[in-house]
Write an enzyme that holds these catalytic residues in place. Structure first.
Site, PDB file in Angstrom:
ATOM      1  N   HIS A   1       0.841  -1.210   0.000  1.00  0.00           N
ATOM      2  CA  HIS A   1       0.000   0.000   0.000  1.00  0.00           C
ATOM      3  C   HIS A   1       0.876   1.260   0.000  1.00  0.00           C
ATOM      4  O   HIS A   1       0.585   2.225  -0.717  1.00  0.00           O
ATOM      5  CB  HIS A   1      -0.872   0.053   1.259  1.00  0.00           C
TER       6      HIS A   1
ATOM      7  N   GLN B   1      -0.396  -3.866  -9.053  1.00  0.00           N
ATOM      8  CA  GLN B   1      -0.366  -5.001  -9.992  1.00  0.00           C
ATOM      9  C   GLN B   1      -0.630  -6.319  -9.259  1.00  0.00           C
ATOM     10  O   GLN B   1      -1.039  -7.310  -9.869  1.00  0.00           O
ATOM     11  CB  GLN B   1       1.010  -5.027 -10.693  1.00  0.00           C
TER      12      GLN B   1
ATOM     13  N   ARG C   1      -3.780 -10.283   4.003  1.00  0.00           N
ATOM     14  CA  ARG C   1      -4.193 -11.638   4.396  1.00  0.00           C
ATOM     15  C   ARG C   1      -3.018 -12.507   4.843  1.00  0.00           C
ATOM     16  O   ARG C   1      -3.245 -13.578   5.422  1.00  0.00           O
ATOM     17  CB  ARG C   1      -4.955 -12.317   3.253  1.00  0.00           C
TER      18      ARG C   1
ATOM     19  N   SER D   1       0.530  -8.913   1.458  1.00  0.00           N
ATOM     20  CA  SER D   1      -0.932  -8.919   1.449  1.00  0.00           C
ATOM     21  C   SER D   1      -1.415  -8.796   2.883  1.00  0.00           C
ATOM     22  O   SER D   1      -0.803  -9.368   3.800  1.00  0.00           O
ATOM     23  CB  SER D   1      -1.442 -10.238   0.848  1.00  0.00           C
TER      24      SER D   1
ATOM     25  N   ASP E   1      -3.093  -7.135  -7.562  1.00  0.00           N
ATOM     26  CA  ASP E   1      -4.470  -7.511  -7.919  1.00  0.00           C
ATOM     27  C   ASP E   1      -4.657  -7.189  -9.402  1.00  0.00           C
ATOM     28  O   ASP E   1      -5.327  -6.215  -9.768  1.00  0.00           O
ATOM     29  CB  ASP E   1      -5.461  -6.751  -7.032  1.00  0.00           C
TER      30      ASP E   1
HETATM   31  P1  PAJ Z   1      -6.490  -3.600  -0.574  1.00  0.00           P
HETATM   32  O1  PAJ Z   1      -6.421  -5.083  -0.638  1.00  0.00           O
HETATM   33  O2  PAJ Z   1      -6.327  -2.917   0.740  1.00  0.00           O
HETATM   34  O3  PAJ Z   1      -5.419  -3.041  -1.562  1.00  0.00           O
HETATM   35  C1  PAJ Z   1      -5.315  -1.664  -1.835  1.00  0.00           C
HETATM   36  C2  PAJ Z   1      -4.357  -1.470  -2.994  1.00  0.00           C
HETATM   37  O4  PAJ Z   1      -3.056  -1.938  -2.618  1.00  0.00           O
HETATM   38  C3  PAJ Z   1      -4.782  -2.296  -4.231  1.00  0.00           C
HETATM   39  O5  PAJ Z   1      -4.651  -1.491  -5.398  1.00  0.00           O
HETATM   40  C4  PAJ Z   1      -3.798  -3.444  -4.221  1.00  0.00           C
HETATM   41  O6  PAJ Z   1      -3.543  -3.977  -5.513  1.00  0.00           O
HETATM   42  C5  PAJ Z   1      -2.559  -2.773  -3.645  1.00  0.00           C
HETATM   43  N1  PAJ Z   1      -1.620  -3.774  -3.110  1.00  0.00           N
HETATM   44  C6  PAJ Z   1      -1.892  -4.753  -2.214  1.00  0.00           C
HETATM   45  N2  PAJ Z   1      -0.803  -5.529  -2.004  1.00  0.00           N
HETATM   46  C7  PAJ Z   1       0.173  -5.043  -2.804  1.00  0.00           C
HETATM   47  C8  PAJ Z   1       1.540  -5.413  -3.064  1.00  0.00           C
HETATM   48  N3  PAJ Z   1       2.116  -6.439  -2.463  1.00  0.00           N
HETATM   49  N4  PAJ Z   1       2.239  -4.668  -3.948  1.00  0.00           N
HETATM   50  C9  PAJ Z   1       1.657  -3.613  -4.599  1.00  0.00           C
HETATM   51  N5  PAJ Z   1       0.380  -3.211  -4.391  1.00  0.00           N
HETATM   52  C10 PAJ Z   1      -0.350  -3.912  -3.520  1.00  0.00           C
HETATM   53  O7  PAJ Z   1      -7.663  -3.820  -3.320  1.00  0.00           O
HETATM   54  C11 PAJ Z   1      -8.384  -3.395  -2.409  1.00  0.00           C
HETATM   55  O8  PAJ Z   1      -7.907  -3.096  -1.164  1.00  0.00           O
HETATM   56  C12 PAJ Z   1      -9.873  -3.138  -2.605  1.00  0.00           C
HETATM   57  O9  PAJ Z   1     -10.376  -4.050  -3.544  1.00  0.00           O
HETATM   58  C13 PAJ Z   1     -10.204  -1.676  -3.023  1.00  0.00           C
HETATM   59  C14 PAJ Z   1      -9.572  -1.330  -4.382  1.00  0.00           C
HETATM   60  C15 PAJ Z   1      -9.741  -0.688  -1.957  1.00  0.00           C
HETATM   61  C16 PAJ Z   1     -11.748  -1.538  -3.176  1.00  0.00           C
HETATM   62  O10 PAJ Z   1     -12.390  -1.880  -2.009  1.00  0.00           O
END
Ligand code: PAJ
Length: 281
Positions: free
Chosen positions: A37, A148, A187, A185, A150
Site C-alpha cells: 500500500h 499489480q 491476508r 498482502s 491484484d
Molecule cells: P487492498 O487489498 O487494501 O489493496 C489496496 C491497494 O493496494 C490495491 O490497489 C492493491 O492492488 C494494492 N496492493 C496490495 N498488495 C500489494 C503489493 N504487495 N504490492 C503492490 N500493491 C499492492 O484492493 C483493495 O484493497 C480493494 O479491492 C479496493 C480497491 C480498496 C476496493 O475496495
C-alpha cells in the site's frame, strides 16, 4: 493530515485543494496497510500535489463465506503510516456512509468480471467496481493508484473508468514482495509459521514459469505445467487457478507473448492468496 469520516467532509476538503490549483492523487485501500500500500502512497505523493487515501473494508466485495468479519482492522497503525508519508487526507467512512439505507444501485462490468478471481469469487468484482465508482465520484481525483498484485482488479477498474468516462488516469504500480518472494498482502497475517513457509510456493511457481518463458517456452499449457510442478512439491497448498491470459481482457491465450499475464490463486490452509507475473517483463 486531515481525517474525515463523511462523504461531505471529503468532498469539501478535496474541492478546497482543487481550488488552490492542486492535482489530486487517490489511493483506495481496505486498511491493514503494508509496504505494498505504501508504495502506492509514495507514487501518489511523487506525482500529485494533494494525496487522498481511503480506508474502507467494503462489505459488497466479500462473499457470504469469506473473511469480512475477521479482515484485519488496524486504524491507529494505518493512520501513523499515512501520516509519516505526509498524506493530505484520509477518508475512513462507515458502511452506512458508503451504502445509505436502501441503496440498490451497483456498478457491474460484464464478461471481464467472470474471469480469474471473478470466477472463483462470484460477485466480488461487482463489489469492487461499485465501491471504486462511488469513491471516484466523491474524491474526483486526477490520478488513482492501484497495485499489480491484484492484476484482474486493475484491469477491471481501468475498463470501468474508461466505460463510465471518469476523467481519471489509472496508475498501476509493481508488486511489492517479502525477501523470500511472497507478495505482501493484508491476508498474510492469517498464516501460521508453517503456512508462511508454504506460501512461497506461489512466487516460486511464477518464477519457474517466467524462467521457462525466458528460455523460449511460449505454449501456455506448458507454462502452466511448469508452475503446477512447483505446487506438486508443496501438497499443503491447494491451487485454485493458474492461468495465462491477456492482461487487459483477462481472456486465456494459447501462446504467451511479452507482457502476457500469468496469474495464480491458491489456498494455504484456509487463506486464499493470489500472485502474478507479466511474462518477459
Ligand atoms: P487492498 O487489498 O487494501 O489493496 C489496496 C491497494 O493496494 C490495491 O490497489 C492493491 O492492488 C494494492 N496492493 C496490495 N498488495 C500489494 C503489493 N504487495 N504490492 C503492490 N500493491 C499492492 O484492493 C483493495 O484493497 C480493494 O479491492 C479496493 C480497491 C480498496 C476496493 O475496495
Amino acid at each position: 493530515m486531515k481525517i474525515v469520516l463523511t462523504v461531505n467532509e471529503a468532498r469539501l476538503a478535496v474541492r478546497d485543494a482543487r481550488q488552490q490549483g492542486k492535482t489530486i492523487g487517490f489511493v483506495p485501500t481496505m486498511g491493514a496497510l503494508h509496504e505494498g500500500h505504501m508504495s502506492l502512497v509514495r507514487a501518489a505523493k511523487a506525482g500529485c500535489d494533494f494525496v487522498v487515501a481511503s480506508i474502507f473494508v467494503n462489505p459488497t466485495q466479500f462473499g457470504p463465506n469469506e473473511d469480512l468479519a475477521k479482515y484485519p482492522r488496524t486504524f491507529e497503525a494505518d493512520r501513523q503510516k499515512l501520516e509519516a508519508e505526509h498524506v493530505d487526507l484520509v477518508f475512513a467512512p462507515t458502511v452506512d456512509e458508503m451504502y445509505p439505507q436502501g441503496a440498490v444501485t451497483f456498478v457491474t462490468a460484464e464478461g471481464i468480471t467472470d474471469r480469474l478471481d471473478g470466477r472463483s469469487r462470484p460477485g466480488h468484482f461487482r463489489g469492487v467496481t461499485t465501491v471504486v465508482a462511488k469513491l471516484f465520484h466523491i474524491v474526483e481525483p486526477d490520478l488513482a493508484f492501484f497495485g499489480q498484485k491484484d492484476a484482474a482488479q486493475a484491469a477491471i477498474v481501468r475498463r470501468m473508468a474508461r466505460d463510465l468516462m471518469f476523467p481519471i488516469e489509472i496508475v498501476v504500480a509493481p508488486i511489492v514482495r517479502e525477501a523470500d518472494g511472497l507478495a505482501l498482502s493484508s491476508r498474510n497475517a492469517y498464516l501460521s509459521p508453517a503456512e508462511r513457509t508454504q506460501a512461497t510456493a506461489l512466487s516460486r511457481a511464477l518464477r519457474e514459469a517466467q524462467s521457462r518463458y525466458r528460455s523460449g517456452e511460449i505454449d501456455s499449457t506448458r507454462l502452466i505445467s511448469a508452475a503446477q510442478e512447483v505446487f506438486a512439491s508443496e501438497p499443503a497448498v491447494r491451487v485454485d487457478y493458474i492461468e495465462v491470459v491477456d492482461p487487459e481482457t483477462l481472456e486465456p491465450v494459447a501462446k504467451a507473448t511479452s507482457g502476457t499475464l500469468l496469474a495464480v490463486a491458491a489456498f494455504v490452509g484456509s487463506t486464499r492468496l493470489i500472485d502474478n507475473v507479466l511474462l518477459g517483463a
